[in-house]
Design a protein around this motif. Structure first.
Motif, PDB file in Angstrom:
ATOM      1  N   LEU A  66       0.804  -1.217   0.000  1.00 52.09           N
ATOM      2  CA  LEU A  66       0.000   0.000   0.000  1.00 52.09           C
ATOM      3  C   LEU A  66       0.840   1.271   0.000  1.00 52.09           C
ATOM      4  O   LEU A  66       0.499   2.253  -0.668  1.00 52.09           O
ATOM      5  N   LEU A  67       1.935   1.273   0.759  1.00 54.51           N
ATOM      6  CA  LEU A  67       2.773   2.477   0.819  1.00 54.51           C
ATOM      7  C   LEU A  67       3.298   2.831  -0.573  1.00 54.51           C
ATOM      8  O   LEU A  67       3.210   3.980  -1.014  1.00 54.51           O
ATOM      9  N   GLU A  68       3.831   1.837  -1.270  1.00 51.08           N
ATOM     10  CA  GLU A  68       4.329   2.066  -2.623  1.00 51.08           C
ATOM     11  C   GLU A  68       3.199   2.487  -3.547  1.00 51.08           C
ATOM     12  O   GLU A  68       3.357   3.374  -4.395  1.00 51.08           O
ATOM     13  N   ALA A  69       2.029   1.857  -3.380  1.00 48.50           N
ATOM     14  CA  ALA A  69       0.882   2.188  -4.226  1.00 48.50           C
ATOM     15  C   ALA A  69       0.483   3.651  -4.057  1.00 48.50           C
ATOM     16  O   ALA A  69       0.258   4.369  -5.045  1.00 48.50           O
ATOM     17  N   TYR A  70       0.409   4.102  -2.811  1.00 48.48           N
ATOM     18  CA  TYR A  70       0.040   5.498  -2.566  1.00 48.48           C
ATOM     19  C   TYR A  70       1.091   6.461  -3.118  1.00 48.48           C
ATOM     20  O   TYR A  70       0.759   7.508  -3.671  1.00 48.48           O
ATOM     21  N   GLN A  71       2.346   6.104  -2.951  1.00 52.84           N
ATOM     22  CA  GLN A  71       3.411   6.969  -3.467  1.00 52.84           C
ATOM     23  C   GLN A  71       3.293   7.137  -4.977  1.00 52.84           C
ATOM     24  O   GLN A  71       3.445   8.245  -5.505  1.00 52.84           O
ATOM     25  N   GLN A  72       3.001   6.045  -5.670  1.00 58.09           N
ATOM     26  CA  GLN A  72       2.860   6.104  -7.123  1.00 58.09           C
ATOM     27  C   GLN A  72       1.585   6.828  -7.537  1.00 58.09           C
ATOM     28  O   GLN A  72       1.574   7.626  -8.475  1.00 58.09           O
ATOM     29  N   LEU A  73       0.503   6.547  -6.809  1.00 60.40           N
ATOM     30  CA  LEU A  73      -0.785   7.138  -7.168  1.00 60.40           C
ATOM     31  C   LEU A  73      -0.753   8.658  -7.041  1.00 60.40           C
ATOM     32  O   LEU A  73      -1.267   9.379  -7.907  1.00 60.40           O
ATOM     33  N   LEU A  74      -0.139   9.159  -5.981  1.00 58.87           N
ATOM     34  CA  LEU A  74      -0.104  10.604  -5.764  1.00 58.87           C
ATOM     35  C   LEU A  74       0.862  11.312  -6.718  1.00 58.87           C
ATOM     36  O   LEU A  74       0.867  12.540  -6.776  1.00 58.87           O
ATOM     37  N   LEU A  75       1.664  10.538  -7.448  1.00 57.40           N
ATOM     38  CA  LEU A  75       2.512  11.148  -8.469  1.00 57.40           C
ATOM     39  C   LEU A  75       1.713  11.516  -9.716  1.00 57.40           C
ATOM     40  O   LEU A  75       2.178  12.311 -10.542  1.00 57.40           O
ATOM     41  N   GLN A  76       0.505  10.959  -9.844  1.00 56.03           N
ATOM     42  CA  GLN A  76      -0.353  11.324 -10.964  1.00 56.03           C
ATOM     43  C   GLN A  76      -0.788  12.771 -10.780  1.00 56.03           C
ATOM     44  O   GLN A  76      -1.301  13.141  -9.718  1.00 56.03           O
ATOM     45  N   GLU A  77      -0.590  13.599 -11.772  1.00 61.80           N
ATOM     46  CA  GLU A  77      -0.792  15.040 -11.647  1.00 61.80           C
ATOM     47  C   GLU A  77      -2.206  15.415 -11.232  1.00 61.80           C
ATOM     48  O   GLU A  77      -2.406  16.416 -10.540  1.00 61.80           O
ATOM     49  N   THR A  78      -3.193  14.648 -11.636  1.00 61.93           N
ATOM     50  CA  THR A  78      -4.582  15.036 -11.365  1.00 61.93           C
ATOM     51  C   THR A  78      -5.088  14.573 -10.002  1.00 61.93           C
ATOM     52  O   THR A  78      -6.163  14.981  -9.578  1.00 61.93           O
ATOM     53  N   TRP A  94      -3.086   3.847 -14.201  1.00 59.94           N
ATOM     54  CA  TRP A  94      -2.130   3.540 -13.129  1.00 59.94           C
ATOM     55  C   TRP A  94      -2.463   2.211 -12.473  1.00 59.94           C
ATOM     56  O   TRP A  94      -1.560   1.400 -12.191  1.00 59.94           O
ATOM     57  N   LEU A  95      -3.748   1.949 -12.217  1.00 63.92           N
ATOM     58  CA  LEU A  95      -4.168   0.698 -11.574  1.00 63.92           C
ATOM     59  C   LEU A  95      -3.726  -0.501 -12.409  1.00 63.92           C
ATOM     60  O   LEU A  95      -3.208  -1.486 -11.865  1.00 63.92           O
TER      61      LEU A  95
END
Length: 419
Positions: free
Chosen positions: A28-40, A70-71
């Motif tokens: 989950l930590l890695e997932a959130y880090q990647q998800l929040l890199l999405q500009e929108t 991303w998913l």
């Protein structure tokens, strides 16, 4: 502030696909880090259970495709594999979906309470990893309030609909006080464990658990303060049992008519209740022919289950009304944010005009210009700049003959509409 709910669940996807899209806790930590890199993406919460994987997010654009992409990338899935099972809701539908999920209205078992705890845990995890903004936070807080109202104001969770509950419910109807009864549970799987939990709620002190693998039975002993025996030991203990509930995977019956006859004789024909919730049966059907032995199968319990399902479905009608009210309240809060943002922008714009004119006035005074002239010029320019856009808007609305909008503008500017 577009809110989105997207994902898959037990209604749209097979178990094999749900396994591929599930998020392990350690990922989950890695997932959130990647998800929040999405500009929108401005904030998000990931909910991942055995029956669903969903992403609730606040996006800066009316487009959830970057999150869907991303998913697929995170789980290394082909978009076409996910497309047929994926749902995506926006705005009111997204808000309503989360409220319904947390209230148990979208669950495999209508009204089940476990999902609310899972959503609370998911929100806590997202909050700890700083992936929750103001809107997401308010959305989930209102979700918890809605789910609480559904639980307290309806009967959606009052009647359990599992076979385990139905078995214990039947036992409580036959025995006036289960706390005085001796219970024999045969099996040590999930169903028997659930039966044990319900029995503990009725303060049953005398429970014996029989299982083919004694080690598994021992695991449940501490939970229920019970005694563990093997299946081979059942003949030595059966006569002491008032209630026998059985659920094993045995292909052949474990308890036969002869064994029960001997137990009844040893009990001097004190009645025994047998509840067989196994398929195939653990208890020979001929046991039900014996005097003082009362045998119920899983089919007999279906009536109780159907009755409770009907009660939950009726309660769900009231629950949906509560959810709709809560959705309206949350959307009203969202709309109020627009006013707050507009006020902030208007104030900033006015302060910029003021500061610029003050700077010009200060420079004029420093250059020796008459203070009276500087003050008059400042007041004149400030007035003109502040009324420029409102005057333009009043002119345009007047030309459009939209009397309602004209009155709104006059009220906003503090004008007496009667003059």
């Amino acid at each position: 502030m577009p809110l989105f709910s997207l994902g898959i669940n037990h209604q749209t996807a097979s178990v094999s696909l749900r396994e591929k899209v599930a998020f392990a806790p350690e990922s989950l930590l890695e997932a959130y880090q990647q998800l929040l890199l999405q500009e929108t993406v401005r904030g998000a919460v990931i909910v991942s259970t055995c029956n669903r994987t969903e992403i609730y997010c606040d996006l800066s654009l009316d487009d959830a495709q970057p999150v869907i992409d991303w998913l697929c990338h995170f789980h290394q899935l082909d978009k076409n594999e996910l497309a047929a099972s994926l749902y995506c809701y926006q705005g009111r539908q997204a808000i309503q979906h989360l409220f319904r999920v947390a209230s148990g209205l979208d669950s495999l078992v209508l009204g089940e309470p476990q999902i609310l705890g899972q959503i609370k845990q998911a929100f806590a995890t997202a909050n700890q990893t700083k992936n929750v903004n103001q809107v997401i936070s308010k959305w989930f807080q209102r979700t918890f309030s809605a789910a609480k109202r559904v639980r307290t104001e309806t009967q959606i969770g009052a009647n359990a609909v599992s076979v385990a509950f139905a078995a214990v419910r039947l036992a409580t109807q036959i025995f006036s006080d289960l706390s005085k009864s001796h219970i024999l549970l045969i099996g040590a799987g999930e169903t028997i464990e659930l039966v044990g939990k319900y029995l503990i709620e009725h303060n049953v002190p005398n429970i014996t658990i029989a299982n083919r693998t004694l080690a598994r039975a021992v695991e449940l002993v501490d939970k229920f303060d019970a005694q563990a025996i093997s299946l081979e030991e059942i003949p030595n203990h059966l006569a002491h049992a008032d209630l026998i509930i059985s659920s094993t995977a045995s292909p052949l019956p474990i308890i036969g008519k002869g064994l029960v006859e001997r137990a009844l004789k040893a009990r001097r024909h004190k009645p025994m209740l047998f509840i067989d919730i196994a398929v195939p049966r653990d208890i020979e059907s001929e046991v039900g022919e014996l005097n003082d032995a009362y045998l119920y199968s899983v089919d007999d319990l279906q009536g109780i289950i159907d009755e409770n399902i009907q009660a939950r479905q009726e309660a769900a009608i009231d629950a949906e009304k509560i959810v709709a009210d809560c959705v309206d309240d949350f959307i009203a809060w969202q709309e109020s944010l627009k006013a707050v943002e507009s006020i902030r922008l208007y104030r900033n714009h006015s302060e910029q005009i003021r500061d610029q004119l003050l700077a010009n006035a200060s420079l004029a005074l420093a250059n020796g210009k008459s203070p009276e002239k500087v003050l008059k010029e400042f007041a004149f320019k400030l007035t003109n700049k502040l009324i420029h856009h409102p005057s333009k808007a009043l002119t345009e609305v007047s030309h459009s003959d939209d009397n309602h909008e004209l009155q709104l503008l006059r009220m906003a500017l503090g004008l007496n509409t009667e003059e």
